[in-house]
Structures are given as structure tokens and as C-alpha cells.
Design a protein around this motif. Structure first.
Motif, short mmCIF file in Angstrom:
data_model
loop_
_atom_site.label_atom_id
_atom_site.label_comp_id
_atom_site.label_asym_id
_atom_site.label_seq_id
_atom_site.Cartn_x
_atom_site.Cartn_y
_atom_site.Cartn_z
N VAL A 1 0.83 -1.21 0.00
CA VAL A 1 0.00 0.00 0.00
C VAL A 1 0.86 1.25 0.00
CG1 VAL A 1 -1.73 1.32 1.29
CG2 VAL A 1 -1.93 -1.17 1.12
N THR A 2 1.99 1.21 0.70
CA THR A 2 2.84 2.40 0.82
C THR A 2 4.12 2.32 0.00
OG1 THR A 2 4.01 1.51 2.75
CG2 THR A 2 2.00 2.76 3.17
N GLY A 3 4.37 1.17 -0.63
CA GLY A 3 5.62 0.99 -1.35
C GLY A 3 5.50 1.32 -2.82
N TYR A 4 6.61 1.09 -3.53
CA TYR A 4 6.68 1.38 -4.96
C TYR A 4 6.22 2.81 -5.18
CZ TYR A 4 7.10 -3.64 -4.67
OH TYR A 4 7.50 -4.89 -4.32
N LEU A 5 5.34 3.06 -6.16
CA LEU A 5 4.85 4.42 -6.35
C LEU A 5 3.46 4.62 -5.76
CD1 LEU A 5 6.26 5.34 -9.88
CD2 LEU A 5 7.20 5.79 -7.61
N ASN A 6 3.00 3.68 -4.93
CA ASN A 6 1.78 3.96 -4.18
C ASN A 6 2.03 5.06 -3.15
OD1 ASN A 6 -0.01 2.25 -5.45
ND2 ASN A 6 0.46 0.51 -4.13
N ALA A 7 3.28 5.22 -2.72
CA ALA A 7 3.61 6.34 -1.84
C ALA A 7 3.30 7.66 -2.55
CB ALA A 7 5.07 6.27 -1.41
N TYR A 8 3.57 7.72 -3.84
CA TYR A 8 3.23 8.91 -4.63
C TYR A 8 1.73 9.17 -4.58
CZ TYR A 8 2.03 11.55 -8.85
OH TYR A 8 1.48 12.46 -9.73
N ARG A 9 0.94 8.11 -4.72
CA ARG A 9 -0.52 8.26 -4.70
C ARG A 9 -0.99 8.79 -3.34
NH1 ARG A 9 0.79 4.19 -8.14
NH2 ARG A 9 -0.38 4.12 -10.12
N ILE A 10 -0.36 8.32 -2.27
CA ILE A 10 -0.70 8.83 -0.94
C ILE A 10 -0.36 10.31 -0.84
CG2 ILE A 10 -0.15 8.67 1.53
CD1 ILE A 10 0.40 5.65 1.03
N LEU A 11 0.82 10.68 -1.33
CA LEU A 11 1.30 12.05 -1.18
C LEU A 11 0.43 13.06 -1.93
CD1 LEU A 11 5.11 11.31 -1.46
CD2 LEU A 11 3.96 12.28 0.54
N ILE A 12 -0.21 12.65 -3.03
CA ILE A 12 -1.03 13.60 -3.79
C ILE A 12 -2.51 13.51 -3.39
CG2 ILE A 12 0.56 13.61 -5.74
CD1 ILE A 12 -1.51 11.86 -7.25
N SER A 13 -2.81 12.72 -2.34
CA SER A 13 -4.20 12.55 -1.91
C SER A 13 -4.46 13.30 -0.61
CB SER A 13 -4.51 11.06 -1.73
OG SER A 13 -4.42 10.38 -2.98
N ASP A 14 -5.76 13.44 -0.30
CA ASP A 14 -6.18 14.18 0.89
C ASP A 14 -6.96 13.32 1.87
OD1 ASP A 14 -5.57 17.15 -0.05
OD2 ASP A 14 -6.49 16.10 -1.73
N LEU A 15 -7.31 12.10 1.45
CA LEU A 15 -8.05 11.16 2.29
C LEU A 15 -7.78 9.76 1.76
CD1 LEU A 15 -10.35 10.35 4.35
CD2 LEU A 15 -11.97 10.75 2.47
N VAL A 16 -7.60 8.80 2.66
CA VAL A 16 -7.46 7.40 2.25
C VAL A 16 -8.64 6.61 2.81
CG1 VAL A 16 -6.07 5.30 2.34
CG2 VAL A 16 -4.95 7.53 2.18
N VAL A 17 -9.33 5.89 1.95
CA VAL A 17 -10.38 4.98 2.38
C VAL A 17 -9.85 3.55 2.22
CG1 VAL A 17 -12.74 4.16 1.98
CG2 VAL A 17 -12.20 6.59 1.69
N LEU A 18 -9.72 2.87 3.34
CA LEU A 18 -9.29 1.46 3.32
C LEU A 18 -10.54 0.60 3.23
CD1 LEU A 18 -6.49 1.19 6.04
CD2 LEU A 18 -6.23 1.22 3.56
N THR A 19 -10.68 -0.14 2.16
CA THR A 19 -11.82 -1.04 2.00
C THR A 19 -11.43 -2.45 2.44
OG1 THR A 19 -11.17 -1.42 -0.29
CG2 THR A 19 -12.80 0.31 0.11
N MET A 20 -12.44 -3.30 2.58
CA MET A 20 -12.24 -4.72 2.92
C MET A 20 -11.46 -4.91 4.21
SD MET A 20 -11.66 -6.17 -0.96
CE MET A 20 -10.96 -4.65 -1.62
N ALA A 21 -11.75 -4.05 5.19
CA ALA A 21 -11.10 -4.14 6.50
C ALA A 21 -11.84 -5.17 7.36
CB ALA A 21 -11.07 -2.77 7.17
N GLU A 22 -11.88 -6.38 6.88
CA GLU A 22 -12.61 -7.44 7.56
C GLU A 22 -11.84 -7.91 8.81
OE1 GLU A 22 -15.53 -8.19 6.66
OE2 GLU A 22 -15.64 -7.45 4.59
#
Length: 352
Positions: free
Chosen positions: A183-204
Motif C-alpha cells: 500500500v505504501t511501497g513502490y509508487l503507491n507512496a506517490y498516490r498517498i502524497l497527492i491525496s487528501d483522504l485514504v479509504v481502506l476497504t475490505m477491512a474485515e
């Protein structure tokens, strides 16, 4: 000296500043985002089958209560020329599209049918590591949105591809079942950095959603809301034998069966997770003895399931996916209203 993890984290931070990151044998370029003046939000994801369209629909339903809202959806199965789907196309409408050769379960049609808001469907091809598309007609879709003079526009991404628009705010959808390093590795860190809210789905139960949220916090201080997804028939199915067709993992079948019985009163439920596998899906339909077909508007929902329902006379009901925050999580509605209000607020430059 940087290892792979540290190098991708550094690359993400540089890309988030709009700067290319290059080395002797590689070149990473930030996606280019077109200016867009009206207030807007974009929903993006860390990958496919994360529940991004469900989050887009949830946000659109909520925010349309007070805003004249349009969704612009970008998908691999989108139309060659941007198309406008007005509120709530019916099963017959989608069958007509399918019989005409269109992909009648494209994300934009799902959003229009289930969120009840006008949605503009666009196409994209390819997706780079940082989310740039190889080709898309989103720019033409943006013009169609502008022509409607909406108070708010919600852009819906496609898989890990990001709508190439300079949205006022971004919502990142990630899976709580994913490893924190993914979730935070590779270039997903980039996606986090340009976002303002994270919704985690499937948190079973059994997922390390707290660990994923903590890992996100190491990349950026950002609100994180852990949620689960649950099917909601748009018409009553209580007392009926229900065959539910979904793209969810087969591992979720028992949970979905129980939810449809307990929350919606289904008398008996069979779950097929083969909605994206036409051959297996047809075999599931042949084995099914149901009074109602319940189906997500995805993959082969129309050209296979809806056609089978029409041939057999079995009623077909669409299934929406409710986004339900876990107890103790930040209020998702408040977070979405806050982003919409911030997107609509005039900037200091505009005021000056």
C-alpha cells in the motif's frame, strides 16, 4: 546508499513535487494534470478490485444531496467517444446498449444506475507506474461536464490509473487486506502524497487495517478511514431464493451469503464469484435454481446474467455496495463533506 524501498519512497516524493526522477538506467516522470476550474474531487486507487467505484458512488450520493453534481468516469471499458448517462439507466436500457455492441457494465453506467447522478463515461488505455494513462478521452469528457455547469465534479479513476486532471482534492482507495509495504511501497507512496483522504476497504476481521493505516501515516499525515463493503439490493429480495453474482473473492462468499440473509431477509443464497469469467459464469447460471438474480453492474453482468434473466423470466435486481466504516473510525461523511467544501472554497489567489 539507497535500497529499493528507500529509492521508491524518494522517487514518490520527487514526483509529488512535479519533478522527474531519473538515473543511469531509468526515468520516472510525474503524470501531467490538466487544469480544471470548477470545484472537483478525484477518486483514485492502488489497483483494480479495491472498491473504488463503490466509494465514488457513495461520495456522489452523499454530496449530491446539496450539490448539483456530475461524475466523470474513466475506464478501460469506457466508450470510444465520451457518453452521458442520465440518472438510473434500467436493465432494459443496459441490455439495449449491450446488444448494440457496447460494454453495458462500464463503471460510468454502474455509477449512474446506482448513485442516481448524471455520469459521463470516458475511456483509457494503459496505466503507468505512477498512474499516467497511455491514451484517454477524458479531456473531451471534461468539456461535456463543463457544459452542464455543475457545482461539483467527481472524477472516477480506473484501477491504478489516475484521471489526468488537477482536481481540487483526491481520495485514495486501498485494500486493508493488502500488505502495508504494498500500500505504501513502490509508487503507491506517490498516490498517498497527492491525496487528501485514504479509504481502506475490505477491512474485515483478521486484516491488519491498523497496521496499514500506521504505514500510510509514515508517508503522510492524512485521514484514513477503514471500511467494509456489503451488497445492498436496490429492490427487496426478502423471502426469496437469491443467486448473487459478484466480482468479490470466493473467500468472501460465506460472509456475503450471511449478510444477504441477515440484513436483507433472503431465504436462500448462492454466491457466484465468477462475474469476470464468462465460461464459469455460464456454468454457474446453468446450476442455479433461484427466484431472483442479484448482480453487481460489472464485467459480464449485462451480456451474460441479464440476458439469462431475460431468457428465463427470472427477475434481475442490481446490487450496490455500501461502504461501512468500522466502529471507532473517523466519520467518512464528515471527511467527504470537508473535502467538497474545501474544493468549493475560493482560493486566496482568486479572492485577491
Amino acid at each position: 546508499m539507497l535500497g529499493p524501498r528507500e529509492r521508491f519512497r524518494l522517487a514518490s516524493r520527487i514526483l509529488a513535487r512535479g519533478i522527474a526522477y531519473e538515473g543511469p538506467d531509468f526515468s520516472l516522470r510525474p503524470p501531467e494534470f490538466e487544469p480544471f476550474e470548477p470545484p472537483s474531487l478525484a477518486v483514485i486507487g492502488t489497483g483494480k478490485r479495491m472498491g473504488k467505484t463503490a466509494v465514488t458512488g457513495y461520495a456522489a450520493r452523499l454530496l449530491s444531496e446539496e450539490h448539483d453534481l456530475v461524475v466523470v468516469s474513466m475506464g478501460r471499458g469506457g466508450p470510444a467517444e465520451p457518453q452521458v448517462a442520465e440518472i438510473s439507466p434500467t436493465v432494459d436500457d443496459l441490455l439495449e446498449l449491450s446488444r448494440g455492441g457496447a460494454h453495458a457494465a462500464s463503471d460510468y453506467l454502474e455509477t449512474a444506475a446506482l448513485a442516481g447522478v448524471p455520469t459521463i463515461g470516458c475511456r483509457r488505455a494503459g496505466g503507468g507506474l505512477a498512474g499516467a494513462t497511455w491514451a484517454t478521452n477524458l479531456a473531451e469528457g471534461m468539456q461535456k461536464a463543463l457544459a452542464r455547469n455543475p457545482a461539483l465534479v467527481v472524477f472516477d479513476g480506473s484501477g491504478a490509473a489516475i484521471p489526468p486532471v488537477d482536481a481540487g482534492a483526491r481520495i485514495l482507495v486501498a485494500g486493508a487486506h493488502q500488505e502495508p509495504d504494498l500500500v505504501t511501497g513502490y509508487l503507491n507512496a506517490y498516490r498517498i502524497l497527492i491525496s487528501d483522504l485514504v479509504v481502506l476497504t475490505m477491512a474485515e476481521e483478521g486484516t491488519d487495517h491498523q497496521g496499514v493505516a500506521e504505514a500510510i501515516g509514515e508517508v503522510k499525515e492524512i485521514p484514513v478511514v477503514a471500511t467494509i463493503l456489503r451488497p445492498r439490493p436496490v429492490a427487496p429480495v426478502d423471502g426469496k431464493r437469491v443467486a448473487f453474482f459478484t466480482t468479490a473473492s470466493p473467500h468472501a462468499a460465506e460472509l456475503l451469503d450471511r449478510h444477504l440473509r441477515d440484513a436483507h431477509g433472503a431465504a436462500d443464497v448462492t454466491v457466484s464469484s465468477n462475474l469476470a469469467d464468462r465460461d464459469e459464469l455460464r456454468r454457474d447460471l446453468e446450476r442455479t435454481d433461484a427466484e431472483v438474480y442479484l448482480v453487481e453492474i460489472k464485467a459480464a453482468a449485462i451480456d451474460v446474467v441479464a440476458e439469462a434473466a431475460a431468457e428465463s423470466g427470472v427477475p434481475l435486481v442490481f446490487a450496490d455496495n455500501d461502504v461501512l466504516p468500522l466502529a471507532g473510525q473517523p466519520d467518512l461523511d464528515d471527511e467527504l463533506w470537508g473535502l467538497a467544501d474545501a474544493a468549493r472554497a475560493p482560493t486566496a489567489e482568486a479572492v485577491a
